[in-house]
Design an enzyme around this catalytic site. Structure first.
Site, PDB file in Angstrom:
ATOM      1  N   TYR A  78     -46.847  13.445  40.304  1.00  0.00           N
ATOM      2  CA  TYR A  78     -47.566  12.220  39.976  1.00  0.00           C
ATOM      3  C   TYR A  78     -46.567  11.115  39.654  1.00  0.00           C
ATOM      4  O   TYR A  78     -45.433  11.374  39.242  1.00  0.00           O
ATOM      5  CB  TYR A  78     -48.535  12.445  38.807  1.00  0.00           C
ATOM      6  CG  TYR A  78     -47.944  13.049  37.562  1.00  0.00           C
ATOM      7  CD1 TYR A  78     -47.373  12.249  36.581  1.00  0.00           C
ATOM      8  CD2 TYR A  78     -47.982  14.429  37.355  1.00  0.00           C
ATOM      9  CE1 TYR A  78     -46.854  12.806  35.422  1.00  0.00           C
ATOM     10  CE2 TYR A  78     -47.457  14.994  36.202  1.00  0.00           C
ATOM     11  CZ  TYR A  78     -46.896  14.177  35.241  1.00  0.00           C
ATOM     12  OH  TYR A  78     -46.375  14.730  34.096  1.00  0.00           O
ATOM     13  N   ASP A  97     -48.079  19.406  18.239  1.00  0.00           N
ATOM     14  CA  ASP A  97     -47.712  20.747  18.692  1.00  0.00           C
ATOM     15  C   ASP A  97     -47.468  21.713  17.541  1.00  0.00           C
ATOM     16  O   ASP A  97     -47.612  22.927  17.714  1.00  0.00           O
ATOM     17  CB  ASP A  97     -46.453  20.679  19.561  1.00  0.00           C
ATOM     18  CG  ASP A  97     -46.720  20.123  20.945  1.00  0.00           C
ATOM     19  OD1 ASP A  97     -47.894  20.009  21.329  1.00  0.00           O
ATOM     20  OD2 ASP A  97     -45.739  19.788  21.647  1.00  0.00           O
ATOM     21  N   GLU A 142     -35.824  13.615  11.100  1.00  0.00           N
ATOM     22  CA  GLU A 142     -35.573  14.169  12.431  1.00  0.00           C
ATOM     23  C   GLU A 142     -34.244  14.917  12.434  1.00  0.00           C
ATOM     24  O   GLU A 142     -33.232  14.405  11.963  1.00  0.00           O
ATOM     25  CB  GLU A 142     -35.552  13.035  13.463  1.00  0.00           C
ATOM     26  CG  GLU A 142     -35.016  13.391  14.825  1.00  0.00           C
ATOM     27  CD  GLU A 142     -35.793  14.517  15.496  1.00  0.00           C
ATOM     28  OE1 GLU A 142     -35.129  15.412  16.072  1.00  0.00           O
ATOM     29  OE2 GLU A 142     -37.049  14.520  15.426  1.00  0.00           O
ATOM     30  N   GLN A 143     -34.250  16.145  12.980  1.00  0.00           N
ATOM     31  CA  GLN A 143     -33.038  16.956  12.952  1.00  0.00           C
ATOM     32  C   GLN A 143     -31.982  16.481  13.945  1.00  0.00           C
ATOM     33  O   GLN A 143     -30.787  16.708  13.753  1.00  0.00           O
ATOM     34  CB  GLN A 143     -33.372  18.410  13.220  1.00  0.00           C
ATOM     35  CG  GLN A 143     -33.900  18.710  14.602  1.00  0.00           C
ATOM     36  CD  GLN A 143     -34.163  20.194  14.792  1.00  0.00           C
ATOM     37  OE1 GLN A 143     -33.747  21.022  13.979  1.00  0.00           O
ATOM     38  NE2 GLN A 143     -34.855  20.541  15.866  1.00  0.00           N
TER      39      GLN A 143
END
Length: 385
Positions: free
Chosen positions: A211, A289, A32-33
């Protein structure tokens, strides 16, 4: 079976696949960066297809504590606030799709998945700059000058994926012509809105959705508005509450009260990409993604990443690395492309003022997504549709 998998990105998809791989006996390194796993973001939709996976992983009690099962989605007119349509959800959706639909804060879902991936080695401050597939493994290079090796590389590094850039080359983002304000307000600041209902106000040029999350203590809002200026493609870009409030100053008092309670918001230009014909070669693939960035109108980004995680772990466990990755892609690419392309001009964008039965039609048109059971497909219990 390969023994060590490198996952680039410690977001929802990266943590989900790390945990799924651990369950199959793999060693997992997550790169993770960022310097820390931060509790960022706002609310998100955990559809029946995603909820089904997390409950099978043993997190049902966590979901029931942290999330909310909306009792209904109510569509209201932008000006006079009249109810245009109401879709009952809650237990009706459990009966229809076999598992609950939740709305949940992203940070709460992240905490669930951190627990799920507890056996992985998470390496912070590791920004990937490149990689080399050597045939018998992959060598990773990081901005710090450090390197690492793995049997398989999974790019779960989001919409600006370094791994996707190497796989697909230069791509032109597809701009939707809209951007979205997003954030949260305390539920008590809008007392006229029942805290277990989703509300959607629809106007000719804009949509305002809210919501409940965090056990109903907060409301997440998403306001989709026209944006001719090609806004920034980042869901964490700072927005201006005053601008948001000005855009809705003529709307119904309940909608104005919601945006009037906003003290901090993010605004991001809504882009996606054309579906790829391939997610990788050799010992490299994509997930979440990075593989299929989609517009938010189906609320399926996290859910599709969870499905990817299940399928990828399954095929890496049953096949040699290259064959397993290609079987994973062959299963997931057609499905995610259908969801990705269906998110364009769909979701709340299909519901128009005075639109009558559009909401019921929308629910029916997307019920196949909620019903989809990736594990059932993998084990031949159901047929992918």
């Amino acid at each position: 079976m390969s023994s060590r998998v490198a996952v680039v990105g410690a977001g929802i998809g990266g943590l989900a696949v790390a945990g799924a791989l651990l369950r199959k006996g793999f060693q997992v390194d997550v790169y993770e960066q960022a310097a820390a796993l931060r509790d960022v973001g706002a609310g998100m939709h955990l559809g029946c297809n995603g909820s089904r996976i997390l409950r099978r992983w043993g997190f049902g009690a966590w979901l029931d504590r942290a999330g909310v099962r909306p009792v209904a989605l109510e569509v209201r007119a932008w000006d006079d606030g009249r109810t245009l349509n109401r879709q009952v959800m809650g237990e009706d959706w459990v009966a229809e799709f076999g598992t609950p639909y939740h709305t949940i804060h992203r940070a709460d879902l992240q905490r669930i998945l951190v627990e799920h991936a507890a056996g992985a080695r998470v390496r912070l401050n590791h920004r990937l700059t490149g990689f080399t597939d050597r045939g018998d493994g992959v060598r990773l290079s990081f901005a710090s000058g450090r390197t690492a090796t793995a049997d398989v590389l999974v790019g779960a590094d989001g919409m600006h994926s370094v791994v996707r850039g190497a796989v697909a080359g230069h791509e032109r983002p597809v701009f939707s012509g809209t951007s979205a304000f997003r954030g949260m307000v305390p539920a008590g600041s809008v007392p006229d809105l029942p805290p277990e209902t989703m509300f959607l106000w629809v106007g000719a040029g804009a949509r305002l959705l809210c919501y409940p999350v965090s056990g109903g203590r907060f409301l997440t809002f998403v306001a989709v508005v026209p944006d001719p200026g090609s806004g920034t493609e980042s869901w964490s870009s700072e927005g201006d509450p005053a601008e948001l409030q000005a855009l809705f100053e003529r709307w119904h008092p309940h909608a104005r009260a919601l945006v009037g309670a906003v003290r901090e918001t993010r605004r991001w230009g809504l882009y996606d990409r054309q579906p790829l014909e391939s997610w990788g070669t050799g010992r490299v693939t994509l997930l979440g993604d990075a593989a299929h960035p989609m517009l938010p109108h189906h609320g399926q980004g996290a859910n599709q990443a969870l499905e990817d995680a299940v399928a990828l772990a399954h095929f890496l466990h049953t096949d040699e690395p290259g064959a397993g990755l290609r079987r994973y892609e062959d299963l997931r690419r057609p499905h995610t492309a259908r969801v990705q392309l269906g998110s364009r001009g769909s979701g709340s964008l299909r519901v128009r003022p005075g639109g009558g039965g559009e909401l019921a039609s929308l629910v029916e048109d997307t019920s196949w997504i909620q019903r989809y059971d990736v594990e059932g497909v993998l084990f031949g219990e159901v047929v992918a549709r």
